[in-house]
Enzyme design. Structure first.
Site, PDB file in Angstrom:
ATOM      1  N   THR A  96     143.445  46.177  61.110  1.00  0.00           N
ATOM      2  CA  THR A  96     142.947  45.961  62.469  1.00  0.00           C
ATOM      3  C   THR A  96     144.117  45.464  63.299  1.00  0.00           C
ATOM      4  O   THR A  96     144.659  44.391  63.047  1.00  0.00           O
ATOM      5  CB  THR A  96     141.803  44.936  62.484  1.00  0.00           C
ATOM      6  OG1 THR A  96     140.751  45.412  61.647  1.00  0.00           O
ATOM      7  CG2 THR A  96     141.283  44.751  63.900  1.00  0.00           C
ATOM      8  N   LYS A 171     137.018  49.333  66.342  1.00  0.00           N
ATOM      9  CA  LYS A 171     137.007  48.144  65.473  1.00  0.00           C
ATOM     10  C   LYS A 171     136.927  46.864  66.294  1.00  0.00           C
ATOM     11  O   LYS A 171     136.248  45.905  65.907  1.00  0.00           O
ATOM     12  CB  LYS A 171     138.250  48.135  64.583  1.00  0.00           C
ATOM     13  CG  LYS A 171     138.359  46.894  63.670  1.00  0.00           C
ATOM     14  CD  LYS A 171     137.161  46.756  62.735  1.00  0.00           C
ATOM     15  CE  LYS A 171     137.187  45.450  61.938  1.00  0.00           C
ATOM     16  NZ  LYS A 171     138.245  45.404  60.923  1.00  0.00           N
ATOM     17  N   LYS A 239     142.960  36.632  64.771  1.00  0.00           N
ATOM     18  CA  LYS A 239     143.845  37.685  65.279  1.00  0.00           C
ATOM     19  C   LYS A 239     143.038  38.782  65.968  1.00  0.00           C
ATOM     20  O   LYS A 239     143.379  39.244  67.067  1.00  0.00           O
ATOM     21  CB  LYS A 239     144.670  38.251  64.126  1.00  0.00           C
ATOM     22  CG  LYS A 239     145.508  39.470  64.447  1.00  0.00           C
ATOM     23  CD  LYS A 239     144.857  40.768  63.950  1.00  0.00           C
ATOM     24  CE  LYS A 239     144.712  40.794  62.452  1.00  0.00           C
ATOM     25  NZ  LYS A 239     144.085  42.066  61.969  1.00  0.00           N
TER      26      LYS A 239
END
Length: 289
Positions: A96, A171, A239
């Protein structure tokens, strides 16, 4: 049978690579911590000292590493994938990461006669072990179709969403949704405990109804048992939340639930929970209470 390089053999990657190896494909691996690749080596995979060395031996290169800076080093570093891969190789980043970085990788790959897909996944450590991940793909359609049989060894839902960066955007939408889901079950069970109820019994009552979710059914029981081992690290979820908020800012979009989740997970991290699983958010609610 394909010849595959798999770079990143941690919590997710080790299981994903294992499914490809078990299907009979030739597997070349690299990981920053060699010991994490040992189960794959014991099963017949071949070790390489750098990402580029693994990529040079393969027709497909899969990567799943930690952070965008790790992706950048893996692809663009002096011993990186793009400089070493043979023309015609399909590069697939399953980390990701940033949609912008995915587009940059795709452009650099094309200039070298390669083709790149971004294909982040969701489903956590259980989904990786059981080969039932959802794989969200961006990039060239012909390369996607060529790679689909390999994706289907790792996941149950495999969908291409558009050109380079589209898989990453999908995502991030997933992580935006999870952010509020994580807060919701933590708040519900904290409320139940404060009200004098047994939160495990409350979970049994509400988990299969409209309030239910995979996060509630998988992560909440772990949290109630005090099990905060990572299926997905807090530091990686943070993140993802930052990437989502940065991308939302580019789109001039306000996401208040995601902002609140980031603030809460920042506090989890400050209290030493960076390497815990995302269910450690429940511990924060308990400590605050």
């Amino acid at each position: 049978m394909a010849t595959i390089a798999f770079i990143g053999t941690g919590v997710m990657g080790r299981s994903m690579a294992g499914h490809l190896l078990a299907a009979g494909h030739t597997l070349h691996v690299h990981n920053r911590t060699p010991a994490k690749a040992q189960p794959l080596l014991d099963a017949g995979a071949r070790w390489h000292a750098t990402p580029g060395a693994a990529a040079a031996a393969a027709d497909f290169v899969f990567t799943i590493v930690g952070f965008p800076q790790d992706v950048e080093a893996t692809y663009f570093g002096p011993a990186g994938v793009i400089a070493a891969a043979k023309p015609g190789t399909v590069l697939v980043d399953m980390t990701t990461s940033s949609p912008g970085l995915a587009r940059r990788i795709a452009g650099a790959a094309a200039a070298q006669g390669l083709v790149a897909l971004d294909a982040p996944v969701t489903g956590g450590d259980v989904g990786a072990r059981e080969a039932r991940l959802s794989i969200m793909v961006g990039g060239d359609e012909a390369a996607f179709e060529k790679t689909r049989p390999l994706f289907e060894k790792m996941g149950k839902i495999v969908i291409r969403h558009g050109g380079p960066g589209a898989g990453q955007l999908c995502k991030l939408a997933n992580q935006i949704s999870i952010a509020s889901v994580m807060m919701s079950w933590c708040e519900a069970l904290t409320f139940a405990r404060r009200a004098g109820l047994d939160p495990a019994r409350v979970l049994e009552s509400i988990g299969s109804g409209a309030a239910g979710s995979v996060a509630m059914s998988v992560l909440a029981p772990r949290a109630l048992k005090g099990d905060f081992a990572p299926g997905f690290y807090v530091k990686h979820f943070l993140k993802d939340l930052r990437l989502a908020l940065d991308t939302a800012a580019e789109l001039k979009l306000d996401l208040p639930g995601t902002r609140q989740a980031q603030q809460l997970y920042d506090e989890v991290a400050r209290r030493g929970g960076n390497d815990d699983g995302t269910q450690a958010l429940f511990r924060l609610y308990a400590e605050r209470g």
